[in-house]
Motif scaffolding. Structure first.
Motif, PDB file in Angstrom:
ATOM      1  N   LYS A  57     -32.603  10.519  12.870  1.00 14.75           N
ATOM      2  CA  LYS A  57     -32.375  11.929  12.557  1.00 14.75           C
ATOM      3  C   LYS A  57     -30.890  12.281  12.682  1.00 14.75           C
ATOM      4  CE  LYS A  57     -37.008  13.693  13.536  1.00 14.75           C
ATOM      5  NZ  LYS A  57     -37.285  14.091  12.134  1.00 14.75           N
ATOM      6  N   LEU A  58     -30.226  11.694  13.661  1.00 15.44           N
ATOM      7  CA  LEU A  58     -28.779  11.892  13.768  1.00 15.44           C
ATOM      8  C   LEU A  58     -28.078  11.256  12.577  1.00 15.44           C
ATOM      9  CD1 LEU A  58     -26.193  12.715  15.253  1.00 15.44           C
ATOM     10  CD2 LEU A  58     -26.334  10.554  16.525  1.00 15.44           C
ATOM     11  N   ALA A  59     -28.529  10.074  12.171  1.00 13.60           N
ATOM     12  CA  ALA A  59     -27.913   9.403  11.019  1.00 13.60           C
ATOM     13  C   ALA A  59     -28.044  10.250   9.758  1.00 13.60           C
ATOM     14  CB  ALA A  59     -28.550   8.030  10.808  1.00 13.60           C
ATOM     15  N   ASP A  60     -29.232  10.793   9.518  1.00 11.75           N
ATOM     16  CA  ASP A  60     -29.438  11.615   8.320  1.00 11.75           C
ATOM     17  C   ASP A  60     -28.530  12.842   8.328  1.00 11.75           C
ATOM     18  OD1 ASP A  60     -31.369   9.828   7.529  1.00 11.75           O
ATOM     19  OD2 ASP A  60     -33.043  11.035   8.267  1.00 11.75           O
ATOM     20  N   SER A  61     -28.431  13.491   9.483  1.00  9.81           N
ATOM     21  CA  SER A  61     -27.604  14.687   9.589  1.00  9.81           C
ATOM     22  C   SER A  61     -26.124  14.358   9.416  1.00  9.81           C
ATOM     23  CB  SER A  61     -27.842  15.352  10.948  1.00  9.81           C
ATOM     24  OG  SER A  61     -26.970  16.435  11.151  1.00  9.81           O
ATOM     25  N   ALA A  62     -25.673  13.296  10.086  1.00 11.19           N
ATOM     26  CA  ALA A  62     -24.258  12.936  10.024  1.00 11.19           C
ATOM     27  C   ALA A  62     -23.863  12.421   8.648  1.00 11.19           C
ATOM     28  CB  ALA A  62     -23.960  11.880  11.092  1.00 11.19           C
ATOM     29  N   ALA A  63     -24.758  11.682   7.997  1.00  9.71           N
ATOM     30  CA  ALA A  63     -24.436  11.141   6.678  1.00  9.71           C
ATOM     31  C   ALA A  63     -24.137  12.261   5.693  1.00  9.71           C
ATOM     32  CB  ALA A  63     -25.594  10.278   6.178  1.00  9.71           C
ATOM     33  N   GLU A  64     -24.906  13.308   5.742  1.00 13.61           N
ATOM     34  CA  GLU A  64     -24.716  14.426   4.821  1.00 13.61           C
ATOM     35  C   GLU A  64     -23.427  15.185   5.120  1.00 13.61           C
ATOM     36  OE1 GLU A  64     -27.000  18.584   3.574  1.00 13.61           O
ATOM     37  OE2 GLU A  64     -28.014  17.076   4.808  1.00 13.61           O
ATOM     38  N   ARG A  65     -23.149  15.415   6.393  1.00 18.47           N
ATOM     39  CA  ARG A  65     -21.996  16.238   6.767  1.00 18.47           C
ATOM     40  C   ARG A  65     -20.676  15.480   6.705  1.00 18.47           C
ATOM     41  NH1 ARG A  65     -26.264  18.358   9.433  1.00 18.47           N
ATOM     42  NH2 ARG A  65     -26.358  20.628   9.672  1.00 18.47           N
ATOM     43  N   PHE A  66     -20.712  14.174   6.935  1.00 14.17           N
ATOM     44  CA  PHE A  66     -19.479  13.402   7.013  1.00 14.17           C
ATOM     45  C   PHE A  66     -19.301  12.444   5.836  1.00 14.17           C
ATOM     46  CE2 PHE A  66     -20.165  14.839  11.296  1.00 14.17           C
ATOM     47  CZ  PHE A  66     -18.900  15.045  11.813  1.00 14.17           C
ATOM     48  N   GLY A  67     -20.179  12.508   4.862  1.00 17.60           N
ATOM     49  CA  GLY A  67     -20.050  11.638   3.706  1.00 17.60           C
ATOM     50  C   GLY A  67     -20.231  10.169   4.041  1.00 17.60           C
ATOM     51  N   LEU A  68     -21.167   9.863   4.951  1.00 23.56           N
ATOM     52  CA  LEU A  68     -21.389   8.492   5.387  1.00 23.56           C
ATOM     53  C   LEU A  68     -22.548   7.854   4.634  1.00 23.56           C
ATOM     54  CD1 LEU A  68     -21.038   9.073   9.246  1.00 23.56           C
ATOM     55  CD2 LEU A  68     -19.289   8.271   7.651  1.00 23.56           C
ATOM     56  N   ARG A  69     -22.609   6.551   4.684  1.00 21.71           N
ATOM     57  CA  ARG A  69     -23.716   5.808   4.101  1.00 21.71           C
ATOM     58  C   ARG A  69     -24.628   5.338   5.234  1.00 21.71           C
ATOM     59  NH1 ARG A  69     -22.198   3.768  -0.901  1.00 21.71           N
ATOM     60  NH2 ARG A  69     -24.406   3.248  -1.138  1.00 21.71           N
ATOM     61  N   VAL A  70     -25.862   5.014   4.879  1.00 18.97           N
ATOM     62  CA  VAL A  70     -26.862   4.615   5.869  1.00 18.97           C
ATOM     63  C   VAL A  70     -27.532   3.326   5.416  1.00 18.97           C
ATOM     64  CG1 VAL A  70     -28.986   5.279   7.056  1.00 18.97           C
ATOM     65  CG2 VAL A  70     -27.280   7.020   6.510  1.00 18.97           C
ATOM     66  N   LEU A  71     -27.725   2.404   6.358  1.00 19.39           N
ATOM     67  CA  LEU A  71     -28.494   1.198   6.063  1.00 19.39           C
ATOM     68  C   LEU A  71     -29.512   0.971   7.174  1.00 19.39           C
ATOM     69  CD1 LEU A  71     -27.554  -1.481   7.986  1.00 19.39           C
ATOM     70  CD2 LEU A  71     -25.490  -1.227   6.609  1.00 19.39           C
ATOM     71  N   THR A  72     -30.560   0.251   6.834  1.00 19.51           N
ATOM     72  CA  THR A  72     -31.571  -0.104   7.823  1.00 19.51           C
ATOM     73  C   THR A  72     -31.081  -1.312   8.597  1.00 19.51           C
ATOM     74  OG1 THR A  72     -33.331   0.695   6.380  1.00 19.51           O
ATOM     75  CG2 THR A  72     -33.969  -0.765   8.191  1.00 19.51           C
ATOM     76  N   PRO A  73     -30.891  -1.211   9.921  1.00 19.98           N
ATOM     77  CA  PRO A  73     -30.349  -2.348  10.675  1.00 19.98           C
ATOM     78  C   PRO A  73     -31.314  -3.524  10.649  1.00 19.98           C
ATOM     79  CG  PRO A  73     -31.155  -0.644  12.172  1.00 19.98           C
ATOM     80  CD  PRO A  73     -31.211  -0.057  10.796  1.00 19.98           C
ATOM     81  N   PRO A  74     -30.803  -4.742  10.499  1.00 17.23           N
ATOM     82  CA  PRO A  74     -31.660  -5.935  10.444  1.00 17.23           C
ATOM     83  C   PRO A  74     -32.052  -6.419  11.845  1.00 17.23           C
ATOM     84  CG  PRO A  74     -29.389  -6.575  10.107  1.00 17.23           C
ATOM     85  CD  PRO A  74     -29.378  -5.079  10.236  1.00 17.23           C
ATOM     86  N   VAL A  75     -32.335  -5.478  12.724  1.00 18.55           N
ATOM     87  CA  VAL A  75     -32.792  -5.799  14.082  1.00 18.55           C
ATOM     88  C   VAL A  75     -34.015  -4.936  14.375  1.00 18.55           C
ATOM     89  CG1 VAL A  75     -30.499  -6.455  14.909  1.00 18.55           C
ATOM     90  CG2 VAL A  75     -31.256  -4.085  15.132  1.00 18.55           C
ATOM     91  N   ARG A  76     -34.860  -5.424  15.242  1.00 20.41           N
ATOM     92  CA  ARG A  76     -36.071  -4.683  15.591  1.00 20.41           C
ATOM     93  C   ARG A  76     -35.796  -3.809  16.808  1.00 20.41           C
ATOM     94  NH1 ARG A  76     -41.338  -8.405  15.684  1.00 20.41           N
ATOM     95  NH2 ARG A  76     -42.201  -6.300  15.884  1.00 20.41           N
ATOM     96  N   VAL A  77     -35.947  -2.507  16.608  1.00 21.41           N
ATOM     97  CA  VAL A  77     -35.733  -1.550  17.695  1.00 21.41           C
ATOM     98  C   VAL A  77     -37.012  -0.724  17.829  1.00 21.41           C
ATOM     99  CG1 VAL A  77     -34.254   0.261  18.635  1.00 21.41           C
ATOM    100  CG2 VAL A  77     -33.308  -1.419  17.015  1.00 21.41           C
ATOM    101  N   PRO A  78     -37.565  -0.609  19.026  1.00 21.92           N
ATOM    102  CA  PRO A  78     -38.782   0.212  19.196  1.00 21.92           C
ATOM    103  C   PRO A  78     -38.542   1.656  18.748  1.00 21.92           C
ATOM    104  CG  PRO A  78     -38.337  -1.086  21.174  1.00 21.92           C
ATOM    105  CD  PRO A  78     -37.131  -1.222  20.296  1.00 21.92           C
TER     106      PRO A  78
END
Length: 301
Positions: free
Chosen positions: A248-269
């Motif tokens: 949720k932080l990634a989605d918010s920050a990506a929009e406001r700061f012009g960032l890109r998002v990727l799914t990390p290739p690690v397993r996180v609970p």
């Protein structure tokens, strides 16, 4: 002096009514008991105080000097008790000026506070929400004491006396700047490990992401770090660092700061965010109102 432990409160009510009515039959009717029962209660009252208390005269049952001495204090005590037992005033958000203290992390503040401020401004203009940073035993103590109204987010180590309501579950996402030379959605673990990362060192209660990165082979000590999530999008937007944060932080920050998002290739609970409050305040009108507002605004449907 009478032993307060043996004093029957009903006898004090009868005493007060006799002071007001000066007629035992009238007191019996007011109490909804029979005349003999009222007479018996008066005998017990006299025995308790070792004084006749009321004397029958043509003008009614008049108090003795000792009864007159007691009358003011008994009336005040019964009045205070009656007031205390009244239902608390109904909480009205439109007119309330109550200040709520809500424990949140920096991620929680970013996600929850703007919406809470907007809803309060619209529905409860005098109400204020104060965010506080507490964790673990200290947060538990403040909730127990009523110094903090509720906790909002992914908290660990909270237990006795608290109630909770799940709001949502979320995963993690990795942020990187637009135009990054090598980062991209779908990148593999080897390439992901080769990148430079920005680590949030004081990530509690989000520390599971750091554990997952270490299990994937990243040596966190060799990367840059900040103590909180709030600075992450500012840094990532002007560097080639990657930062793995709650989605949720990634989605918010990506929009406001012009960032890109990727799914990390690690397993996180998955990360679960809850609303916590103390059982003592389950029926408190203001607490109920704010809980309902939070659930309405943020709970997954």
């Amino acid at each position: 002096m009478p032993d307060l432990r043996a004093l029957d409160l009903n006898l004090l009510v009868l005493f007060q009514y006799l002071v007001e009515e000066r007629n035992l039959s009238a007191v019996a009717r007011r109490l909804g008991i029979t005349q003999p029962a009222a007479s018996n209660a008066l005998r017990r009252l006299r025995a308790t105080f070792d004084d006749v208390l009321f004397v029958r005269t043509p003008q009614g049952m008049l108090p003795t000097p000792y009864a007159q001495h007691l009358a003011g204090a008994v009336a005040e005590a019964l009045g205070m008790l009656a007031h205390a037992l009244e239902a608390p005033p109904r909480f009205d958000p439109a007119t309330s000026t109550r200040r709520f203290r809500v424990a949140m992390t920096d991620v929680g503040e970013i996600h929850f506070m703007p919406g809470l401020m907007e809803r309060c401004a619209r529905e409860a203009p005098g109400v204020r929400v104060e965010s506080v940073r507490l964790q673990g035993p200290e947060l538990q103590r403040e909730l127990d004491a009523g110094q903090v109204d509720m906790a909002l987010g992914a908290f660990q180590g909270l237990g006795g006396g608290l109630l909770q309501r799940m709001l949502f579950r979320q995963g993690y996402a990795t942020l990187f700047r637009h135009g990054h030379p090598t980062a991209h959605e779908g990148m593999g673990l080897k390439a992901f490990r080769a990148e430079r990362h920005l680590v949030v060192s004081h990530a509690a209660p989000y520390g599971q992401v750091n554990q997952a990165l270490e299990r994937a082979g990243l040596v966190l000590a060799s990367h840059f770090s900040v103590p909180h999530f709030a600075a992450v999008p500012y840094i990532v937007s002007v560097t080639d660092l990657l930062a793995t944060v709650p989605s949720k932080l990634a989605d918010s920050a990506a929009e406001r700061f012009g960032l890109r998002v990727l799914t990390p290739p690690v397993r996180v609970p998955a990360l679960q965010s809850n609303l916590y409050w103390h059982a003592r305040f389950q029926r408190d009108g203001g607490n109920q109102w704010l809980r309902a507002l939070i659930v309405d605004s943020y709970a997954q449907r």
